[in-house]
Scaffold this active site. Structure first.
Site, mmCIF file in Angstrom:
data_model
loop_
_atom_site.group_PDB
_atom_site.id
_atom_site.type_symbol
_atom_site.label_atom_id
_atom_site.label_comp_id
_atom_site.label_asym_id
_atom_site.label_seq_id
_atom_site.Cartn_x
_atom_site.Cartn_y
_atom_site.Cartn_z
ATOM 1 N N GLY B 148 -14.649 47.420 1.771
ATOM 2 C CA GLY B 148 -14.107 47.275 0.545
ATOM 3 C C GLY B 148 -12.680 47.011 1.635
ATOM 4 O O GLY B 148 -11.522 47.140 0.683
ATOM 5 N N GLY B 375 -21.633 12.525 19.077
ATOM 6 C CA GLY B 375 -21.378 11.975 18.282
ATOM 7 C C GLY B 375 -23.057 13.209 18.231
ATOM 8 O O GLY B 375 -22.911 14.482 18.432
ATOM 9 N N GLU B 399 -7.839 40.266 14.225
ATOM 10 C CA GLU B 399 -6.838 40.425 14.652
ATOM 11 C C GLU B 399 -6.021 39.766 13.438
ATOM 12 O O GLU B 399 -4.927 39.237 13.363
ATOM 13 C CB GLU B 399 -6.494 40.200 15.575
ATOM 14 C CG GLU B 399 -7.319 40.347 17.020
ATOM 15 C CD GLU B 399 -7.103 42.054 17.205
ATOM 16 O OE1 GLU B 399 -5.700 41.863 18.012
ATOM 17 O OE2 GLU B 399 -8.100 43.063 16.909
ATOM 18 N N THR B 401 -6.600 37.598 9.804
ATOM 19 C CA THR B 401 -6.989 36.046 9.613
ATOM 20 C C THR B 401 -5.367 35.119 9.443
ATOM 21 O O THR B 401 -4.512 35.351 9.366
ATOM 22 C CB THR B 401 -7.791 35.643 8.570
ATOM 23 O OG1 THR B 401 -7.168 35.866 6.818
ATOM 24 C CG2 THR B 401 -8.734 36.340 8.142
#
Lengths: 365, 422
Positions: B148, B375, B399, B401
Site C-alpha cells: 500500500g 524485425g 528508485e 518512477t
C-alpha cells in the site's frame, strides 16, 4: 579529471555577458525584432566584450584565445539575451575565425588587424544556399580556374551583414576536384550582386541577404589558406557546436520566462506552476536544455584538445534542433494566450528556435 | 577548475577489467538466467565476491584508522575523490554485461548505502564486517516499498515497537519488491535495512531505519516475484511477524533515533541522491548494449550511420538510430555530472533525478528501437535485443518512477516544497 566548472576567467566572461544580455539586449530585443534593426550602440557594446578581438593571435595584437569551450559558454549567454543580436555581434567571427585558423601569414597580417578596432568591423561568410534541400557537403556554388584566376558562380542565402561588410568568405566547390574552399571576396568585386534583405520568420533584427555570384573573379592568393586551403569539415564541426550552444541560450531564455510566469500566474486560486501538467512540462524543458548544453560542452572540449569532434558536434546539433523547438514551443504554451501576443517574448523565441535546423553557416566558434 | 571530460586512466583500466568480467561471467549466461528465473548467476558471484569483499575490507580499515592525509582538511580539499565516477563506470559496464546479473552483486548494496549514510561508526563496523570476510558471499538489501506504499512511502504501515522489558524492537508488517531480499536473508548471512514507523501519527517523522539480520525469528521470505525483465535479479517480499531485533539495530545516532523531525526519512532520501545516478548508469549500460548490437547488425546488412549528413538525406532507420544515440549521449553526460557532484561533495538531488529520468528514457527508447528495427530477429528470443528491451524498463520504475523523479525536478526548478507541488 571530470569537471563541470568553468575556469574563473570563463565565469567572469559569462557573468559579463549575462549582464549585457539582461541589461542591454533584453531591453531592445522586442523593438529590434519589430523594426528589423538592432541599435548599433548595443551591438557595439557586445563587440567590446571582446570575443572576436581576443581570438586574434597575440603577434597581431590580440590575445590568441580561440577556445571552443569559452565560445560555447559565450554563445549560450549571448543567445539568452536575443538570438538576432547575438548573431549580429558574432557575425564578424564567421570571417575572422577561419582566417585565424587557416589563413596564410599574409592573409592574417592584412585582414585581422581590422578586428582589433573599438568599433565592430563588419565582415561575413556565405555558406547556406537557397532552395529546399541544403547540404554543406554538396554545395552548388562553384569555383572554376580560368587564366590563373578563380571564377565563382552561384547563389547564397541568409548572408548576415552582407551589405555592410567589406569582405566576405564565400564557400564554393571546386568544379574539377569537388573540394570545398573558402574564397575571400571584396564586396565591390564585379559580379557580386547583393539582393534586398531576406524576409525570415525570425532573426528580424539581423540583416541577412541573398547574394548572387556571377563570374566573380578571385585572385589565387585570396583562397583561404592559399595553396593548402582550409579544413572545411572542421569548420562545419565548429558551426554545429556554435549552433547547439546558441540553441541552448534561446531555449533557456524561453524556459526561464515560462517558469517565472507559471509561478505568478494564478488560475483556479493557485499558481499554474502548481499543476503537474505545467510543472512536468517545465521539468522536461529543463532536462532537455541541460542535456544539450553538456553535449555542446563535450564537443567543444574535444575541439580544444585538437581531437576529432565530428560525431559529438553532429549529435549535439541534431539534439539541439529538436530541443530548441520543443522548449520554445512549450515556453509559448505555458503562457497561453499571452504566448501568442507579440508584446511578450515567448513567440519570438519560438520563431527563432524553429530556425536552428536551417541556420547552417550562421555561427562559428 | 575547468570544464573537462577526461576520465582518469585508472578508472578506464578498471572499466576494462569489469568489461572482461562482463564478457566472461555475464553475457554468456544472460539468456539462460533470463529463461530460468530464480537460478543464481554462480560464475559472476564467485568472480565478484573476493573483489567486493576486499573493497569492503579496505573501506572498513579506512574507517577504523583514518590515514593522516585524510584527516588534514587542507589535503582533503586538494584531492577530489573519484569514488562515484568509478562506481558509475563499473555499474554501466556490468549492466552492459547483464542488468539482472549485475543486481546480484554479493555486497551490502543499498543496505550498505543506508548504513553509510545514517549509521554510527560502531554500526558501520559491526554491520558491514560480514561483507568483508568469509568464504561464502553475503548480500545486503533495502526494504521500503509495501503493497500500500509505493512512491508514497510516507504511507508505510510496517511498525516497530520498543519492548522495554527485553530491550528489543518488535517489527510487524510486509515489505515487497526487495532486490536481493531472499539472497540476503535466506541464502547468506546478510541483512536488510527495513524502514518502519515507530509512530504512525507522526507521519514521515516516525519512519526510522532498522537492521534485520539473517536468522531473525519472525522474519520470513514471502513471494519471490516473476518479472518482465532483470529476471536474474532476486526480487522478494519479506514478512515480519513479531520479529524481534536488538535495541541498537535502529540505524543512526541517538539524535536521529529520537528525532521528532523527519531526519530518518531524509536519510533514506539522501541515499537516493547517491543511488539514482547509479541506476542511471545501469540504464546507460543496457541502452549501450542494445544500441551497439543494433548498429552492428545494421552494418552487417549494409546500413551505416553517418555523422555528417543533412537531415533530409537520412533514412528513417538512420534517424531513429541517431536520435537514440543523441539521447544516450545526453543521458551519459547528465549522469557524469551527477556523479562528479557526488565526488565533489555537492548536493545533487536535481541532477541525480535528471540523470535518472533521461537515462531511463534514452535506454528504453534505444532498446525498443533495436527490437523494432531488427524485425523478426529483434523480437526473437534467439537474440538479446528483446531481453534488453524488457531489462531497460526497470530503470524508469525503481528508485523512484520516471514520474516521481520528474516531480522532484519540477519542485527543484520551481523552488516548491512537496506541499506546494504534489
Amino acid at each position: 579529471m571530470v569537471s563541470f566548472t568553468p575556469t574563473e576567467d570563463q565565469q567572469l566572461l559569462v557573468d559579463t555577458i549575462n549582464r549585457y544580455a539582461l541589461n542591454d539586449i533584453r531591453k531592445i530585443a522586442h523593438e529590434a525584432d519589430e523594426s528589423g534593426e538592432a541599435p548599433l550602440n548595443v551591438v557595439k557594446t557586445g563587440w567590446q566584450i571582446g570575443l572576436v578581438p581576443s581570438a586574434v593571435p597575440a603577434e597581431l595584437g590580440g590575445f590568441g584565445e580561440l577556445s571552443a569551450i569559452t565560445g560555447v559558454l559565450a554563445a549560450e549567454e549571448l543567445a539568452f539575451g536575443d538570438l538576432a543580436v547575438a548573431l549580429h555581434v558574432l557575425t564578424p567571427a564567421l570571417f575572422a575565425y577561419p582566417v585565424i585558423l587557416y589563413g596564410t601569414a599574409e592573409q592574417r597580417e592584412t585582414l585581422l588587424p581590422a578586428f582589433l578596432e573599438e568599433t565592430p568591423t563588419p565582415a561575413t561568410a556565405a555558406l547556406l544556399e537557397p532552395g529546399v534541400f541544403f547540404d554543406p557537403r554538396d554545395l552548388k556554388t562553384t569555383a572554376a580556374r580560368r587564366d590563373g584566376r578563380i571564377i565563382l558562380n552561384g547563389a547564397k542565402a541568409y548572408v548576415p551583414l552582407a551589405a555592410e561588410s567589406q569582405h566576405m568568405l564565400v564557400y564554393a566547390r571546386d568544379s574539377e576536384s569537388g573540394r570545398v574552399d573558402g574564397y575571400i571576396v571584396a564586396r565591390d568585386t564585379a559580379g557580386v550582386q547583393i539582393e534586398k534583405r531576406e524576409q525570415l520568420m525570425g532573426l528580424h533584427a539581423l540583416p541577412t541577404y541573398r547574394v548572387h555570384f556571377n563570374d566573380v573573379a578571385v585572385e589565387p592568393d585570396m583562397v583561404l589558406g592559399g595553396a593548402v586551403g582550409c579544413d572545411y569539415e572542421a569548420l562545419l564541426v565548429r558551426g554545429n557546436v556554435a549552433l547547439a550552444a546558441l540553441a541552448v541560450g534561446v531555449a533557456r531564455a524561453s524556459f526561464e520566462y515560462a517558469r517565472d510566469y507559471a509561478k505568478q500566474r494564478v488560475q483556479f486560486n493557485k499558481p499554474i506552476a502548481q499543476n503537474q501538467s505545467i510543472a512536468f512540462l517545465l521539468a522536461d524543458m529543463a532536462l532537455e536544455i541541460d542535456g544539450v548544453r553538456l553535449m555542446a560542452w563535450e564537443a567543444a572540449w574535444k575541439l580544444d584538445k585538437g581531437e576529432d569532434a565530428t560525431q559529438e558536434a553532429y549529435l549535439a546539433r541534431q539534439a539541439a534542433n529538436k530541443m530548441a523547438l520543443f522548449v520554445t514551443d512549450g515556453g509559448l504554451q505555458v503562457l497561453g494566450g499571452y504566448g501568442f501576443i507579440r508584446e511578450y517574448p515567448a513567440e519570438r523565441w519560438l520563431r527563432n528556435g524553429r530556425g536552428f535546423p536551417t541556420f547552417d553557416g550562421l555561427a562559428l566558434i | 577548475m575547468a570544464i573537462d571530460f577526461t576520465v582518469p586512466d585508472n578508472v578506464i583500466m578498471q572499466a576494462q577489467m569489469v568489461k572482461f568480467i562482463a564478457e566472461t561471467t555475464m553475457r554468456p549466461y544472460a539468456r539462460q538466467l533470463d529463461e530460468n528465473e530464480h537460478e543464481r548467476p554462480t560464475a559472476f558471484v564467485e568472480q565478484m565476491w573476493p573483489i567486493l569483499k576486499e573493497q569492503q575490507r579496505a573501506s572498513l580499515e579506512r574507517l577504523e584508522k583514518p590515514s593522516s592525509s585524510e584527516s588534514g582538511d587542507g589535503e582533503k580539499k586538494k584531492k577530489v575523490s573519484t569514488q562515484y565516477l568509478r562506481l558509475m563506470v563499473m555499474v554501466e559496464m556490468m549492466a552492459w554485461g547483464d542488468a539482472g546479473i549485475y543486481l546480484c552483486l554479493p555486497a551490502a548494496a543499498l543496505g550498505g548505502a543506508a548504513i553509510e549514510a545514517v549509521g554510527t561508526k560502531e554500526q558501520k563496523i559491526r554491520l558491514l564486517s560480514r561483507f568483508a570476510e568469509g568464504e561464502q558471499p553475503v548480500w545486503g538489501a533495502m526494504a521500503i516499498t509495501e503493497p500500500g506504499a509505493g512512491s508514497d512511502n510516507s504511507a508505510m504501515a510496517t511498525t516497530a515497537e520498543f519492548d522495554e522489558e527485553t530491550n528489543e524492537w518488535v517489527l510487524n508488517g510486509e515489505k515487497i519488491f526487495i532486490t536481493s531480499g531472499k539472497l540476503a536473508l535466506e541464502e547468506s548471512n546478510g541483512l536488510v535495512i527495513v524502514w518502519a514507523t515507530v509512530n504512525k501519527a507522526a507521519g514521515r517523522a516516525g519512519i526510522k531505519p532498522f537492521v534485520v539480520e539473517a536468522g531473525t525469528p519472525g522474519v520470513s521470505i514471502g513471494k519471490v516475484e516473476i518479472k518482465h525483465g532483470i529476471r536474474a535479479s532476486d526480487t522478494a517480499a519479506i514478512v515480519f511477524n513479531n520479529a524481534r531485533i536488538p535495541a541498537d539495530n535502529i540505524l543512526g545516532s541517538p539524535e536521529v533515533q529520537a528525532s521528532k523531525e523527519d531526519k530518518g526519512f531524509k536519510g533514506a532520501m539522501a541515499t537516493f541522491d547517491a543511488s539514482r545516478p547509479l541506476v542511471a548508469a545501469s540504464a546507460l549500460g543496457v541502452g549501450r548494449a542494445a544500441l551497439e548490437f543494433l548498429k552492428e547488425k545494421l552494418a552487417e546488412n549494409g546500413i551505416d550511420i553517418p555523422y555528417n549528413q543533412p537531415y533530409h538525406k537520412l533514412t528513417a532507420i538512420q534517424r531513429d538510430v541517431l536520435e537514440a544515440e543523441a539521447a544516450m549521449k545526453a543521458a551519459h553526460l547528465l549522469t557524469l555530472r551527477s556523479v562528479a557532484m557526488l565526488d565533489e561533495g555537492l548536493h545533487n538531488s536535481l541532477e541525480a533525478s535528471m540523470a535518472k529520468v533521461k537515462a531511463g528514457r534514452a535506454s528504453t527508447f534505444a532498446a525498443q528501437k533495436a527490437v523494432e528495427l531488427l524485425g523478426a530477429m529483434g523480437y526473437s528470443r534467439e537474440w538479446l535485443a528483446e531481453k534488453w528491451m524488457r531489462d531497460s524498463k526497470i530503470a524508469m520504475i525503481y528508485e523512484g518512477t520516471d514520474q516521481i523523479n520528474t516531480l522532484i525536478i519540477a519542485r527543484r526548478i520551481l523552488g516548491y516544497t512537496r506541499h506546494e507541488l504534489s
